[in-house]
Design a protein around this motif. Sequence first.
Motif: not given
Length: 195
Positions: A157-181
């Motif tokens: 997965m790319s951290p950023v992707r262009e959609l039609g009207a906005c940029r899709l951002l994935r800011p959590l790719l560097g963090f584990s699910k454990e840390r999110l919980v």
Amino acid sequence: MTRSRPATPITAHEFADAMTAFAPFEQSPHLAVAVSGGADSMALVILADAWARAVDGAVTALIVEHGLRPESAAEASLTAARLMRRGINAEVLSWQGEKPKTGLQAAARQARYALLDDWCRRHGVLHLAVAHHADDQAETFMIRLKRGSGPDGLAAMSPVRELGACRLLRPLLGFSKERLVATLEETGLDWVEDP
């Protein structure tokens, strides 16, 4: 025998550093956040809201109700209510119409992104954050490796992707699910378990 340390919550500073990768942002940015109600997206919206407030911006949580399970409408309403009690604007978007008999997951994903992108277009929101995290990234890599993907497919997965009207951002790719919980547990915010 050694015990592993419990996961630590993601700090506001760590999340701000992750958001720096997507700069520049407009003055007082408005960030849409895709929220399913699960732990991953609930942690993201809490972190994104704190980040947005620090930069004089705003967050809107977008909850897509696919209408595929009898309890999904109630879960979407519960999630919106939980967020609004914390001062986070939340809207429920519904997938209307006939649902396909085959390829339902792919169709639901396509419908979800279409609803989110359309909302961003109608409201002039340039950024849509989603809660894919490091564990998702590793899983995607393994699935693609098993399917025999080439180098492009294994990039995951790319951290950023262009959609039609906005940029899709994935800011959590560097963090584990454990840390999110751990982040959610620290805030005391509950979440919905995805069946």
